[in-house]
Design an enzyme around this catalytic site. Structure first.
Site, mmCIF file in Angstrom:
data_model
loop_
_atom_site.group_PDB
_atom_site.id
_atom_site.type_symbol
_atom_site.label_atom_id
_atom_site.label_comp_id
_atom_site.label_asym_id
_atom_site.label_seq_id
_atom_site.Cartn_x
_atom_site.Cartn_y
_atom_site.Cartn_z
ATOM 1 N N LYS A 133 1.075 -1.110 0.115
ATOM 2 C CA LYS A 133 -0.135 -0.201 -0.078
ATOM 3 C C LYS A 133 0.965 1.147 0.458
ATOM 4 O O LYS A 133 2.036 1.328 0.709
ATOM 5 C CB LYS A 133 -0.920 0.066 1.152
ATOM 6 C CG LYS A 133 -1.854 -1.260 1.368
ATOM 7 C CD LYS A 133 -3.029 -0.322 2.513
ATOM 8 C CE LYS A 133 -3.488 -1.577 2.896
ATOM 9 N NZ LYS A 133 -4.064 -2.179 3.745
ATOM 10 N N HIS B 195 0.206 6.565 3.301
ATOM 11 C CA HIS B 195 -0.637 7.607 3.060
ATOM 12 C C HIS B 195 -0.467 8.857 4.265
ATOM 13 O O HIS B 195 -0.070 8.778 5.402
ATOM 14 C CB HIS B 195 -1.799 7.294 2.853
ATOM 15 C CG HIS B 195 -2.532 6.253 4.311
ATOM 16 N ND1 HIS B 195 -3.017 7.084 5.009
ATOM 17 C CD2 HIS B 195 -2.656 5.088 4.123
ATOM 18 C CE1 HIS B 195 -3.018 5.917 5.928
ATOM 19 N NE2 HIS B 195 -3.188 4.834 5.566
ATOM 20 N N HIS C 174 0.658 7.510 8.507
ATOM 21 C CA HIS C 174 1.490 7.051 8.492
ATOM 22 C C HIS C 174 2.873 8.298 8.703
ATOM 23 O O HIS C 174 3.913 7.895 8.594
ATOM 24 C CB HIS C 174 2.054 6.478 7.220
ATOM 25 C CG HIS C 174 1.353 4.639 7.802
ATOM 26 N ND1 HIS C 174 0.484 4.732 7.525
ATOM 27 C CD2 HIS C 174 1.736 4.346 9.150
ATOM 28 C CE1 HIS C 174 0.259 3.519 7.718
ATOM 29 N NE2 HIS C 174 1.302 3.174 8.489
HETATM 30 N N1 ARG Z 1 1.231 -1.732 10.807
HETATM 31 C C1 ARG Z 1 0.098 -0.680 11.451
HETATM 32 C C2 ARG Z 1 -0.219 -0.020 11.149
HETATM 33 O O1 ARG Z 1 -0.509 0.455 9.715
HETATM 34 C C3 ARG Z 1 1.526 -0.058 12.776
HETATM 35 C C4 ARG Z 1 2.674 -0.797 13.590
HETATM 36 C C5 ARG Z 1 2.621 -0.581 14.552
HETATM 37 N N2 ARG Z 1 3.881 -0.819 15.772
HETATM 38 C C6 ARG Z 1 3.150 -2.241 16.140
HETATM 39 N N3 ARG Z 1 4.217 -2.994 17.200
HETATM 40 N N4 ARG Z 1 2.125 -2.730 16.336
HETATM 41 O O2 ARG Z 1 -0.898 0.785 11.237
#
Ligand code: ARG
Length: 567
Positions: free
Chosen positions: A129, A132, A135
């Site tokens: 993806k 966006h 992030h």
């Molecule tokens: N990949 C997740 C997202 O985009 C965020 C991950 C955050 N870190 C974790 N250890 N859960 O929402």
């Protein structure tokens, strides 16, 4: 020298120990505060905080301490007013601050974190993806916190916990094999992956059998089918290639890209441990850890079909990281929407008997961001892509530079530094938890409370120093004026600001502090002649400008914004 609070804290601690009372210099320093109105002094000590310890009324304490502080070096006046003791620093103090900064180019840094490791889990996009705007917060806040901890002497481990595992990869593999090709992905990158992902959803609406196909495909991937693993790796590579461009534009690097997939083989042991510790309960076929006492819904560990979930992976990852890095803290930066998730699984680790989970795991949440007042929702297709936003900012800056500073060298580089800096500064300008709005005119303004304004002020100090030419020695008898004193006192607050930003996980304290420094510097710049001032004023003002440059430069470094020597 030359953090004023530390200085006064040291003195106060010494005075108290004369009376047989113990208050450490650090604790004593923390009692001092900055009066809202600088007429009330440069720093104040609210004496009611000492009333209990000294068994006396605050005005009496203030008057007594005023006598003690009066003769101390660097203090012009110590005045007792209504239970407050107000301090005014003398000019020598102001000159000492400047000298101290010039002697310490990494002013604000410390080695208090020496020997301690801080893991920071941030950015962590879900692969296949595009990046966006959602992030942006985690990426820039995480990076800034990393810089801040490093500056305070900690060893940091920046971890990009890529979202690179889950049933969606079954869908993608199916879609890729049926409706795409290596050439198409090679050519269009993530956009092609996004296209086939959407196509899969559309087709699956018409034919439910596809969802089963996708589950089968993911299962094959989990079983380690070489062809599928190859495709999955390729998706990851394509995604990283694109993220890398964004990271390099932002000047961000990571120490580890161990994403969710890395922990798949580490989960069974973690689940087993929870079972052995009698934490798992069945809830409608699923395995959960109950958190009733904590007034939270149960934490889901295994689905009915035995497959793992987001919290399961996070738990396994935290255990692995603790072993691997022996971190003092592991910090997770995500949107506030994930707060419950973190609160839940942090508790699960505590229940497993890991005492370090209590203070060692920290969730740092942030609010949502909109652009020009529009909320962003992927459901409505109204997603702002980070790359697009950055490119647009650079384009707009290029235009301004072309109009105003057509003779500038490295125009594109400067536009890139300022455009990207504007976006980053904007994202770090307010308390992170608040929802914020990105308004182009404000973010890019060279006069407002913006990144370009700070970079511009930095460039102003640089260019002034370049033009200064021959310099002379400093006359120690020089008496700084009010503008100069206000500015140097502000510069002295930098170390304390950095420390607070670290303690509160709040880079905005630094961005707002920089705006205040810039405002005072520009006021000084407009009201005082510098290059054509008489010799001794000229020299002091150049030194003050150099000290300001150091502070703004270090501050920009901490925010992850490029320094611009010229705009
Ligand atoms: N990949 C997740 C997202 O985009 C965020 C991950 C955050 N870190 C974790 N250890 N859960 O929402």
């Amino acid at each position: 020298m030359r953090d004023n609070k530390e200085y006064l804290g040291g003195l106060l601690s010494a005075f108290l120990s004369e009376k047989g009372l113990t208050l450490s210099p650090e604790e004593a320093a923390a009692l001092f505060e900055k009066p809202a109105d600088s007429k009330m002094g440069d720093l104040a000590l609210p004496c009611f905080r000492l009333a209990k310890m000294l068994r006396a009324a605050p005005p009496v304490i203030a008057a007594g301490l005023a006598e003690k502080f009066k003769g101390a070096e660097g203090i012009k006046k110590a005045e007792a007013v209504n239970g407050y003791l107000n301090f005014f620093f003398d000019a020598a103090n102001s000159m000492a601050i400047v000298q101290y900064i010039l002697d310490h180019p990494s002013f604000g840094s410390s080695d208090e974190g020496k020997g301690k490791v801080i893991c920071l889990d941030f950015s962590s996009p879900n692969i296949a993806k595009r990046f966006h705007l959602g992030h942006l917060g985690t990426t820039v806040i995480g990076n800034s916190l990393r810089n801040i901890f490093r500056f305070m002497g900690y060893e940091t481990v920046a971890i990009n916990y890529l979202g690179d595992w889950g049933t969606q990869f079954g869908k993608l593999i199916y879609a890729y094999l049926h409706w795409s090709s290596k050439e198409a992905v090679e050519q269009k990158g993530i956009d092609e992956l996004a296209r086939i992902y959407v196509k899969f959803s559309e087709e699956a609406e018409k034919d439910d059998g596809l969802n089963q196909e996708a589950r089968n495909a993911f299962h094959r991937l989990e079983e380690g089918d070489p062809e599928y693993l190859e495709i999955w790796k390729y998706f990851k590579e394509i995604s990283l290639r694109e993220y890398q461009k964004t990271y390099s534009l932002l000047g961000i690097t990571f120490d580890s890209y161990n994403g969710e997939s890395f922990y798949t083989d580490k989960m069974p042991a973690a689940v087993e441990e929870m079972r052995e510790k009698n934490l798992l309960e069945l809830d409608d076929g699923a395995s959960v850890v109950r958190l009733d006492e904590e007034k939270m819904p149960p934490c889901l560990i295994l689905k009915r079909d035995g497959s793992t979930l987001y919290p399961t992976r996070d738990i396994a990852a935290a255990l692995w990281r603790k072993k691997e890095y022996n971190f003092d803290k592991c910090i997770y930066v995500t949107s506030a929407g994930q707060s419950l998730h973190f609160a839940q699984w942090f508790k699960v680790l505590e229940k497993m008997g890991y005492a370090w989970a209590k203070d060692g795991l920290v969730h740092v949440p942030y609010g949502t961001m909109s652009v020009n007042g529009e909320k962003l929702a992927s459901r409505t297709g109204n997603v702002v892509l980070l790359d697009d936003l950055l490119a647009e900012a650079v384009r707009k800056c290029e235009k301004v530079i072309d109009e105003k500073h057509a003779d500038l060298q490295d125009r594109h580089e400067v536009a890139e530094a300022v455009g990207v800096g504007a976006v980053v500064f904007n994202a770090l300008a307010n308390s992170r938890i608040k929802d914020s709005d990105f308004v182009w005119e404000e973010a890019l303004s060279f006069e407002g409370n913006s990144g370009p304004y700070v970079q511009y002020t930095y460039a102003r100090t640089s260019s002034l120093l370049r033009k200064a030419g021959d310099r002379c020695g400093l006359n120690e008898e020089y008496k700084p004026n009010e503008e100069e004193t206000l500015l140097s006192n502000k510069l002295a607050e930098f170390p304390e600001t950095v420390r607070r930003a670290m303690k509160d996980y709040e880079p905005s304290l630094i961005s707002r502090y920089l705006l205040a420094v810039c405002a005072l510097y520009n006021q000084f710049y407009h009201n005082c002649r510098i290059l054509n001032a008489e010799e001794e004023a000229r020299e002091y003002r150049l030194r003050l400008s150099a000290a300001t440059r150091t502070v703004i430069g270090n501050g920009l470094d901490l925010l992850g914004i490029r320094r611009t020597e010229e705009i």
